[in-house]
Scaffold this motif. Structure first.
Motif, PDB file in Angstrom:
ATOM      1  N   ALA A  63      50.211  61.041  45.299  1.00  0.00           N
ATOM      2  CA  ALA A  63      51.369  61.762  44.771  1.00  0.00           C
ATOM      3  C   ALA A  63      52.008  60.978  43.635  1.00  0.00           C
ATOM      4  N   SER A  64      52.094  59.661  43.819  1.00  0.00           N
ATOM      5  CA  SER A  64      52.765  58.892  42.771  1.00  0.00           C
ATOM      6  C   SER A  64      51.898  58.815  41.522  1.00  0.00           C
TER       7      SER A  64
ATOM      8  N   SER B 249      49.976  61.174  40.551  1.00  0.00           N
ATOM      9  CA  SER B 249      50.179  62.472  39.906  1.00  0.00           C
ATOM     10  C   SER B 249      51.499  62.493  39.156  1.00  0.00           C
ATOM     11  N   LEU B 250      52.504  61.888  39.775  1.00  0.00           N
ATOM     12  CA  LEU B 250      53.822  61.853  39.130  1.00  0.00           C
ATOM     13  C   LEU B 250      53.730  61.166  37.775  1.00  0.00           C
TER      14      LEU B 250
ATOM     15  N   HIS C  87      51.017  60.687  36.112  1.00  0.00           N
ATOM     16  CA  HIS C  87      50.153  61.481  35.247  1.00  0.00           C
ATOM     17  C   HIS C  87      50.945  62.542  34.495  1.00  0.00           C
ATOM     18  N   GLU C  88      51.867  63.133  35.203  1.00  0.00           N
ATOM     19  CA  GLU C  88      52.663  64.159  34.533  1.00  0.00           C
ATOM     20  C   GLU C  88      53.483  63.572  33.393  1.00  0.00           C
TER      21      GLU C  88
ATOM     22  N   ALA D 279      51.177  62.893  30.691  1.00  0.00           N
ATOM     23  CA  ALA D 279      50.771  64.105  29.985  1.00  0.00           C
ATOM     24  C   ALA D 279      51.813  64.469  28.940  1.00  0.00           C
TER      25      ALA D 279
ATOM     26  N   ARG E 187      51.748  61.960  26.119  1.00  0.00           N
ATOM     27  CA  ARG E 187      50.645  62.184  25.157  1.00  0.00           C
ATOM     28  C   ARG E 187      50.957  63.370  24.256  1.00  0.00           C
TER      29      ARG E 187
ATOM     30  N   ALA F  66      60.386  61.491  37.311  1.00  0.00           N
ATOM     31  CA  ALA F  66      60.393  62.958  37.285  1.00  0.00           C
ATOM     32  C   ALA F  66      61.419  63.482  36.289  1.00  0.00           C
ATOM     33  N   SER F  67      62.626  62.861  36.296  1.00  0.00           N
ATOM     34  CA  SER F  67      63.633  63.379  35.374  1.00  0.00           C
ATOM     35  C   SER F  67      63.255  63.048  33.933  1.00  0.00           C
TER      36      SER F  67
ATOM     37  N   GLY G 221      60.912  65.590  32.830  1.00  0.00           N
ATOM     38  CA  GLY G 221      61.586  66.852  32.526  1.00  0.00           C
ATOM     39  C   GLY G 221      62.253  66.807  31.170  1.00  0.00           C
TER      40      GLY G 221
ATOM     41  N   ARG H  53      59.782  66.886  28.457  1.00  0.00           N
ATOM     42  CA  ARG H  53      59.173  68.207  28.326  1.00  0.00           C
ATOM     43  C   ARG H  53      60.068  69.110  27.475  1.00  0.00           C
TER      44      ARG H  53
ATOM     45  N   MET I 240      45.853  56.065  31.297  1.00  0.00           N
ATOM     46  CA  MET I 240      46.021  56.790  32.553  1.00  0.00           C
ATOM     47  C   MET I 240      45.027  56.297  33.592  1.00  0.00           C
TER      48      MET I 240
ATOM     49  N   LEU J  65      43.483  65.257  32.483  1.00  0.00           N
ATOM     50  CA  LEU J  65      44.651  65.504  33.329  1.00  0.00           C
ATOM     51  C   LEU J  65      44.422  66.710  34.215  1.00  0.00           C
TER      52      LEU J  65
ATOM     53  N   CYS K  48      46.576  67.213  37.655  1.00  0.00           N
ATOM     54  CA  CYS K  48      47.952  67.107  37.200  1.00  0.00           C
ATOM     55  C   CYS K  48      48.569  68.508  37.235  1.00  0.00           C
TER      56      CYS K  48
ATOM     57  N   ILE L 272      62.710  68.712  38.394  1.00  0.00           N
ATOM     58  CA  ILE L 272      63.304  67.415  38.106  1.00  0.00           C
ATOM     59  C   ILE L 272      64.075  66.910  39.336  1.00  0.00           C
TER      60      ILE L 272
END
Lengths: 430, 329, 365
Positions: free
Chosen positions: A199-200, A202-203, A205-206, A209, A212, A243-244, A247, A250, A314, B308, B313, B319
């Protein structure tokens, strides 16, 4: 005696807080005058404004263990997997560097001085409030940093192999990462299971992403975002929850994409495209990016461990098992790292050449902090190799203090003019 | 879809075809350069090595005399197969490779960590497949001819490689034939070979479970197919300037080929052990650093976005949602 | 070794000329088809394999199952009930290839033999008058002309190009004194080769002139469509046979199995004309393991008065089924040992691996 010491420390801390707040306000006063900034930069501005206004609210307020990290060679995924919050403690404040100076020789790394300064004075609460500080023994300064900090916070030193191409180095590093894992497990009393690890990853990775995508947008001809803002975004990763941060980036990316459609750049097309490489650029020391862009250059990319390299590489999960994920994390934090403390400099050269091509860079600015020996050491052969490839370069040796701003401005302006002239000579339009 | 999964499906299809194809009367001949065991009764094609060893055991005068034409046709067939598919046989078609991949899947399902070779050990075993290749030519030749004036070998040495290949007992099992799981006491040679076979089968099963593609390192067919590494239609190319040497490809490579990560100046990356599984391309996060080519044209290239996606992903998390359970600890 | 066989051959020839031949003149014995002269593929027709010695142990001089390079290996599933009729297919391979050969086919090549099972027997030139025919898988039937291939052997031969089951039958008539001997034999072989083309079948007329035909049919179940396999009879297998006289089953008829060493068993057929033998184990092994096949015979004899008034008064109908039987591989192979070895190897390697991994993991744990 102790009382006197404490008094002095307190005084120093107060002074430091004050100076820090002043320099932060100065930065944001300038920023406020700027037009055409993406609106999505607001959360990042808010974060950094807290350095002046509410230093205790910089970090997310969740009641989790906080793990302070130095360098990019510590995989943050592990910290998240252990249920803790990673905080990158590399510091960029000239005032903090002054506060820490007493313990260091004349020519020494301002980043480490600043970190020690913050920790000693406690001007920023989280430098002392971390439940564990992980320091990889990368450069000479970091090697000794642990000893200085261990009086104030619990420190875990990670042994980083410097010649990373050998098998022993890799296996050694795998074991070090596992040691870190045990320490984190002990700290948070949480077992790092496969699921949490995944999970971490993936976190992150996001986040990667988005990062990039952000870099891709920066590569656009339009210069969608100023180099300083890009550094700000990257620096925000130090203190924000992954996570924030993801966001916010993004949102920023979406806004930049819209700007791209509208053809709205922050720099004129005539601005020569500049790449910044070398020692890290950390808030509030945004001197160099600001100088470059004030002089009319467009800072389109950087190869700094504090921004461009921060989230680039990554980890790849091959088989979602414990060992493999650990090795993946270890590999991603060590193998592609182009920090000059490692013996092999070709990786960095190849990466720079590739960035120069991908981002259509016209000039390279080498940023060397006074006392940052590894970058200094690597500079000469690197300069020669880049020159052989036909790249214009400027070497800047400086530290965090704003004293040398004006001479630097002159040099950078001259460099940008050269680049412009070169573009004319090559037949390009301004 | 992940290449890995597509590959598994292709492998399963090829496995079924090669092991059961004969029931429906399919056959792609006896010169297929892959471990499709000739002992499997309902096979739809058979391993090149069995007839090859048979040919080699003909007296030399016969081989280059009466049977030269069939032999050449046979070699030509092999050459065409190799040229078109090359090492893709190992990664995508070989039934023994498929069995090993299944063992790996089983291990992953059980959550047992895999093993890796130490670099030195891996290099130490590099010669084995060439030695096996040499032996599987020399021993049959010693049956039909007296090599260097030595007495001819007994017929018990016939098809020596097949007699120690783990495919012989394992693949016929899939058509319900357990008759190759045995020890033959009829002569010392047979006794030695069958015991070795049983031992190697055990090694194959355990080793294949612990380490990915463990037996492919010793496969003489891989040594033969290496002939087509450069000239084959399927290729694997590396763009050195895009490589960060992050080592993802090396870690993901089932054959643990280090060159794929460490060598930056090399363009053709199909090395002697490569099985063209394309796993390295899948896990490479740098745009176009690695690409699988067909006749020189890239058909599948590495990319950050693809990486990804394959890493799962997911679409954006809300958030402030992570770590989900950090408060509970 | 070769010399000795030659002496033996000489002695046997003398024996034949002076003792058996006069007797045989009285009673020709049985007629049977022996799968063609074996040629060792490896040896290129060396003395060992070139010819049978005419010994009682008339097995193939064919130490192990070797087939052509493209032929499949011997299936070791000896426990199969099916088999047996393929020996001609796998083992018949001639030194002189006069006929066109399909890629994976073997010609039908048989030696005619006359005499007593499990005793000295020889082909003699009188056999050139025998009548032989072949029924091919595509339904075509053809007469085969026996010819003297070597001074000692009368053979019949067919290219057998198509895939499938071939039935070769032969008959021989002889009148001695007032008895008319009608001798019949039949052999079947399976062949790999090209698939039969289903063109309209040729005339299915019975091409045999000698009636009535008395045949022993091998009823072993069809081993299936996989013609790439070699099917064999092994000791321990069952052999169901059926007796047919002019296409009609013969009930209550004694039928005898004679092993290579002369052991006999006589059964009587049931009302369907069938009987089932067990191919009992022969002593194949002396000092070393001998994997050569031997010939078993199934024979049957009907004596009856002649139909016609003139000519011989009595008629003897004899039929033979000669089949190659291989020693069961169970004699030298052990599956349980194989399984034990496999599991032992797995356990040993598993434990070693587990220990090594544990040791390697310990420092960082």
């Amino acid at each position: 005696m102790i009382q006197i010491q404490t008094d002095r420390d307190e005084k120093q801390a107060k002074r430091l807080s004050l100076h820090l707040a002043m320099s932060v306000r100065e930065i944001f006063d300038r920023l406020a005058l700027e037009q055409n900034r993406p609106e999505a930069m607001a959360p990042f501005d808010t974060l950094f404004k807290k350095f002046a206004e509410a230093p205790d609210e910089i970090l997310p307020s969740r009641p989790v263990k906080k793990v302070g990290l130095y360098c990019v060679t510590v995989p943050e995924e592990l910290v998240y997997a252990a249920g803790a919050l990673p905080v990158r403690l590399c510091a960029g404040s000239t005032d903090a560097a002054e506060a820490g100076e007493a313990l260091f020789p004349d020519v020494s790394c301002p980043l480490v001085k600043a970190a020690v300064g913050f920790t000693r004075t406690g001007a920023l609460g989280f430098y002392r409030g971390c439940d564990l500080v992980v320091i990889p023994a990368t450069c000479d300064w970091k090697v000794k940093l642990g000893d200085l900090l261990s009086r104030h916070v619990p420190v875990l030193m990670l042994n980083v192999p410097k010649h990373k191409t050998t098998e022993t180095a890799r296996l050694f590093w795998y074991d070090e990462i596992r040691r870190l894992c045990r320490a984190l497990e002990k700290l948070t009393k949480t077992r790092i299971t496969r699921g949490r690890l995944r999970a971490s990853i993936s976190l992150i990775h996001e986040a990667q992403a988005e990062f990039r995508r952000f870099q891709e947008l920066r590569a656009d001809d339009l210069c969608l975002i100023s180099g300083r803002d890009a550094v700000e975004v990257a620096n925000a990763w130090f203190y924000m929850d992954a996570a924030s941060w993801t966001g916010h980036v993004r949102c920023l990316n979406e806004e930049l994409a819209k700007r791209k459609q509208r053809g709205l750049g922050v720099m004129p097309k005539s601005a020569p495209r500049v790449l910044l490489t070398g020692s890290p650029v950390i808030f509030p020391n945004w001197k160099i990016p600001v100088l470059i862009e004030d002089s009319g250059g467009a800072l389109v990319c950087d190869e700094l461990c504090s921004s461009g390299r921060l989230l680039w590489d990554m980890a790849s999960i091959d088989e979602p098992l414990y060992d493999d994920m650990f090795d993946a994390l270890a590999d991603r934090s060590l193998m592609p790292c182009t920090c000059p403390v490692f013996t092999d400099a070709t990786d960095r050269r190849v990466k720079l050449l590739r960035m120069i091509r991908d981002y259509r860079v016209e000039g390279v600015v080498h940023h060397v902090l006074k006392g940052c020996h590894p970058y200094d050491m690597e500079l000469r052969p690197l300069e020669a190799e880049l020159a052989a490839a036909g790249v214009s370069q400027l070497k800047i040796e400086t530290d965090y203090s704003p004293e040398d701003t004006e001479p630097l401005r002159t040099r950078i302006e001259a460099f940008i003019e050269t680049l412009k002239g070169r573009r004319l000579k090559m037949g390009g339009a301004l | 879809m992940r290449i890995d999964r597509i590959r598994l499906i292709v492998q399963a299809f090829c496995f079924v075809f090669l092991i059961y194809g004969g029931i429906l009367g399919f056959s792609i001949g006896n010169a297929v350069p892959t471990m499709a065991c000739i002992y499997a009764e309902d096979r739809g094609g058979a391993c090149f090595l069995y007839p090859f060893q048979r040919f080699m055991s003909l007296p030399l005068s016969t081989l280059i005399g009466a049977t030269i034409l069939p032999f050449l046709i046979y070699l030509g067939t092999f050459f065409l197969w190799g040229l078109v598919f090359g090492k893709a046989f190992c990664g995508w078609i070989c039934p023994l490779g498929f069995l090993q991949d299944l063992l790996t899947r089983a291990r992953q399902f059980l959550g047992i960590d895999g093993a890796r070779f130490r670099w030195a050990s891996r290099e130490r075993f590099q010669w084995v497949k060439y030695a096996l290749l040499a032996l599987l030519i020399l021993i049959p030749m010693g049956i039909g001819n007296s090599l260097g004036g030595l007495p001819k070998l007994s017929g018990d040495w016939a098809v020596p490689f097949c007699q120690i290949c783990p495919g012989k007992p394992l693949l016929p099992l899939f058509s319900g034939d357990t008759s190759h799981l045995l020890i033959d006491f009829s002569s010392p040679v047979k006794l030695a070979l069958t015991s070795l076979l049983m031992f190697l089968t055990g090694v194959f099963l355990i080793g294949g479970f612990v380490k990915r593609r463990w037996f492919c390192l010793y496969c003489p067919m891989a040594a033969l197919l290496s002939l087509f590494d450069r000239i084959g239609f399927v290729g694997l190319k590396k763009k050195g300037e895009a490589c960060t040497r992050c080592g993802n490809c090396y870690r993901a490579c089932p054959m643990e080929i280090r060159e794929i990560a460490d060598e930056r100046d090399r363009k053709h990356m199909v090395t002697q052990d490569c099985i063209l599984c394309m796993r390295c391309v899948e896990v490479c996060p740098e745009n176009k650093a690695l690409s699988a080519t067909l006749l020189g044209f890239p058909v599948f290239s590495a990319s950050a976005a693809g990486f990804l996606k394959r890493q799962g992903c997911a679409p954006p998390l809300p958030i402030e949602d992570f770590p989900h359970d950090s408060n509970s600890n | 070794m070769i010399k000795r066989t030659r002496y033996l051959k000489g002695i046997l020839c003398c024996l034949y000329i002076f003792l058996i031949a006069p007797l045989a003149a009285a009673d020709p014995g049985y007629l049977w088809l022996e799968a063609g002269p074996q040629m060792r593929r490896m040896g290129g027709g060396d003395s060992e394999g070139a010819m049978q010695s005419g010994n009682t142990n008339s097995g193939m001089a064919h130490g192990r199952p070797v087939a052509g390079p493209n032929a499949p290996p011997r299936p070791a599933s000896h426990a199969r009930q099916v088999s047996a009729d393929g020996h001609g297919a796998s083992d018949t391979q001639s030194k002189s290839p006069p006929e066109k050969r399909a890629a994976m086919s073997h010609p039908a090549h048989y030696t005619l033999r006359l005499g007593w099972p499990a005793a000295a027997s020889a082909s003699c030139e009188t056999l050139l008058t025998a009548e032989a025919s072949i029924l091919r898988p595509d339904g075509s039937a053809q007469k085969l002309i026996p010819h003297l291939e070597t001074p000692e052997a009368v053979r019949i031969r067919d290219a057998a190009l198509i895939q499938g089951r071939y039935v070769i039958s032969a008959s021989f008539d002889q009148t001695t004194g007032d008895t008319h001997y009608r001798l019949f034999t039949q052999a079947t072989m399976r062949n790999t080769g090209e698939k039969p083309q289903r063109h309209p079948l040729p005339d299915q007329k019975d091409i045999h002139t000698r009636v009535p035909r008395f045949l022993i049919e091998d009823l072993s179940p069809d081993p299936g469509k996989n013609f790439a396999r070699v099917h064999r009879k092994y000791t321990g297998d069952k052999l169901p046979v059926r007796l047919l006289l002019s296409e009609a089953p013969v009930a209550n008829q004694p039928v005898t199995l004679t092993t290579a060493s002369g052991w006999r068993q006589t059964l009587t057929t049931d009302e369907k004309g069938e009987a089932t033998f067990a191919l009992i184990k022969e002593s194949f092994h002396d000092n070393e393991i001998n994997k050569r096949p031997v010939t078993y015979f199934v024979t049957s004899e009907i004596r009856r008065p002649a139909h016609s008034r003139q000519g011989p008064r009595g008629e003897v109908l004899r039929s033979t089924l000669a089949l190659l039987v291989y020693p069961s591989p169970l004699d030298w192979e052990s599956r349980s040992a194989g399984l034990y070895a496999l599991f032992l190897a797995m356990a040993a390697i598993g434990v070693v691996t587990a220990i090594r991994r544990r040791q390697r993991k310990r420092p960082c744990a």
